[in-house]
Design an enzyme around this catalytic site. Structure first.
Site, PDB file in Angstrom:
ATOM      1  N   HIS A 200      74.733  76.101  55.433  1.00 22.29           N
ATOM      2  CA  HIS A 200      73.974  76.314  54.200  1.00 22.29           C
ATOM      3  C   HIS A 200      72.944  75.222  53.934  1.00 22.29           C
ATOM      4  CE1 HIS A 200      73.739  77.085  49.681  1.00 22.29           C
ATOM      5  NE2 HIS A 200      73.592  78.292  50.190  1.00 22.29           N
ATOM      6  N   LYS A 202      69.541  73.082  53.914  1.00 21.95           N
ATOM      7  CA  LYS A 202      68.122  73.438  53.944  1.00 21.95           C
ATOM      8  C   LYS A 202      67.308  72.156  54.137  1.00 21.95           C
ATOM      9  CE  LYS A 202      70.307  76.984  52.233  1.00 21.95           C
ATOM     10  NZ  LYS A 202      70.089  77.727  51.019  1.00 21.95           N
ATOM     11  N   ASP A 207      57.434  66.102  62.184  1.00 25.35           N
ATOM     12  CA  ASP A 207      57.012  64.735  62.507  1.00 25.35           C
ATOM     13  C   ASP A 207      57.754  63.739  61.618  1.00 25.35           C
ATOM     14  OD1 ASP A 207      55.387  65.598  64.569  1.00 25.35           O
ATOM     15  OD2 ASP A 207      53.599  65.750  63.306  1.00 25.35           O
TER      16      ASP A 207
END
Length: 512
Positions: A200, A202, A207
């Site tokens: 879950h 995110k 870079d």
């Protein structure tokens, strides 16, 4: 008398049976490993003096002294607040992500629950694909959940296969919960198998840029689903998350050019065939060793860096692996709120753990405001089958919490708000903390955790705790909260709840 009426009328008698069934069901599907203490040290209660060694880093600003315990529980990355941006709208989040991926020079790492299959998602993949063709040094790593990422004939994996087929510089990893195994894996249908545990987090890394959010990579999160997004430009933090995600990839399945999911070259246990305790123990040790190593190397970095005005503390939660890092830090933050401080907490799904609710009721001294989704802004509104009752279940849990506040005489200190905006759903989560006398946030938590039962016990979660004295960044954080608040109103705590929802919400609460 209908079955529902019978269950409702006799729910007091049936409640012990429900609890027994829940324990039995949990035993059948999950042999949880022992909870591993992840924090190296526990902070003092109520923001008391921090009893750390002289070598430990501390905040010099006197108003931040009550937060010094953070240095003992997580790596610390000092940065300039001017290098941090707060994105407020999903469309800008999407445009930023596409532009960053199109211009990446060295690396792209995307960790999400899933990648959608619509036109916006395809455009994102095309931008990455085009960049890989012209820049042969660019590496691309994508970490998704196995069950969600392979659901349906067209799915996240099929959308990403062109990148895998054409370049050795692209890696797709699918985290498979070790709980989904045996007869449960064979019989649990799509969607239902996701109840047992998912990837879950995110985290979006390009870079030296890190975007941490609660938003997935799909159309709703790019258009009309309110979430939060913090973008940080810092090489040290980017390297930390790059190496962290590589550790998670080790115990995830690697998809090859033929589409087959295989073991990572540095791992030898299939999550659904090897002993669950062995899998969880080894995965936990790799993550804990990584964090400890980073903390040992950076033990004095905050003291040495005198130019920084903002500090980033990464927090993670992997309950099924025995890692309860984020939840312990969050609980200590809530219990350590100072008198006359303010706390704004947001969650897309109001299902706070009993520990969090008890802490907010009994131990937290801050003036609190809790923001959640109105049923009309809940992503499960109108869902088919039992999932359609989830918005009502959240309303019931919020009602019970409000009753608990009233019984404890704390309803004057803790208020509940609901977000409702025509045509939009709500998914923002985190908190904003204001020290006594401050009109702007001094601290924020942002990431994937909803502060609920799933976040603590089932899913892989990632947050950051951001502490700042940078006035410009503080104003951005306040503007972010105000932007969400403008679509919010006092929560309706007496909303009717279907009887069947009231009868079963306790049984299945830790699955949603």
């Amino acid at each position: 008398m209908s079955v529902i009426d019978f269950i409702f009328s006799w729910q007091i008698i049936l409640q012990p049976l429900f609890k027994m069934i829940r324990r039995l069901f949990s035993t059948l599907i999950a042999d949880y490993p022992p909870v591993g203490e992840f924090l190296p040290a526990a902070p003092p209660p109520n923001g008391g003096p921090h009893q750390a060694s002289a070598a430990s880093a501390t905040f010099r600003a006197s108003q931040l002294e009550s937060l010094n315990w953070l240095h003992s529980v997580s790596p610390c990355f000092p940065v300039s607040g001017d290098r941090i941006d707060i994105i407020q709208e999903p469309a800008l989040f999407y445009d930023t992500l596409v532009a960053k991926c199109a211009g990446a020079k060295r690396r792209i790492m995307l960790a999400s629950l899933y990648l959608g299959i619509g036109s916006l998602e395809t455009r994102l993949v095309d931008a990455i694909h085009a960049n890989m063709k012209k820049n042969t040094r660019l590496t691309v790593d994508v970490l998704l959940d196995f069950t969600r990422g392979t659901r349906g004939e067209s799915n996240s994996q099929t959308t990403l296969m062109p990148l895998l087929e054409e370049s050795d510089n692209c890696r797709l990893s699918l985290y498979h919960t070790p709980v989904l195994r045996g007869i449960t894996k064979r019989l649990a249908p799509p969607r239902w198998n996701e109840l047992l545990g998912i990837q879950h987090m995110k985290l979006y890394l390009v870079d030296d840029t890190v975007i941490i959010s609660g938003a997935n990579l799909s159309n709703d999160y790019f258009t009309n689903r309110q979430d939060r997004y913090v973008m940080i430009e810092d090489r040290g933090l980017a390297d930390f998350y790059a190496n962290f995600l590589k550790k998670v990839q080790e115990f995830s399945l690697k998809v090859d050019r033929t589409g087959e999911a295989k073991l990572h070259e540095n791992w030898n246990m299939l999550p659904y065939k090897s002993a669950q305790v062995d899998f969880a123990t080894e995965a936990r040790e790799r993550i804990r060793s990584y964090f400890r190593g980073v903390m040992d190397r950076q033990r004095s970095i905050c003291d040495e860096d005198k130019a920084s005005d903002t500090w980033i503390f990464p927090l993670i939660e992997m309950g099924q692996l025995g890692i309860h890092h984020d939840s312990l830090a969050t609980r200590n933050l809530l219990s350590g709120c100072l008198k006359d401080s303010q706390l704004k907490l947001a969650t897309g799904y109001f299902n706070l753990t009993e520990t969090y609710m008890d802490t907010l009721t009994k131990d937290c001294q801050a003036e609190c405001c809790i923001l959640m989704a109105h049923p009309n802004a809940n992503g499960f509104l109108g869902a088919k089958g039992p999932a359609g009752g989830i918005p009502a279940a959240y309303s019931l849990i919020a009602k019970k919490f409000h009753q608990k506040l009233k019984e404890s005489g704390q309803d004057h200190r803790v208020s509940l708000l609901e977000y409702e905006r025509t045509g939009w759903t709500y998914h923002a989560k985190g908190l904003w903390y204001y020290l006594p006398g401050s009109t702007l946030p001094n601290l924020t938590l942002i990431g994937s955790s909803n502060f609920g039962e799933r976040s603590v016990n089932r899913d892989l979660e990632a947050q950051i705790c951001l502490v700042t004295t940078n006035g410009g960044l503080q104003r951005k954080l306040q503007a972010e909260y105000d932007n969400i608040l403008q679509h919010s109103a006092a929560a309706e705590t007496e909303r009717p709840v279907p009887r069947w929802v009231r009868a079963v919400v306790g049984l299945f609460r830790n699955f949603f």
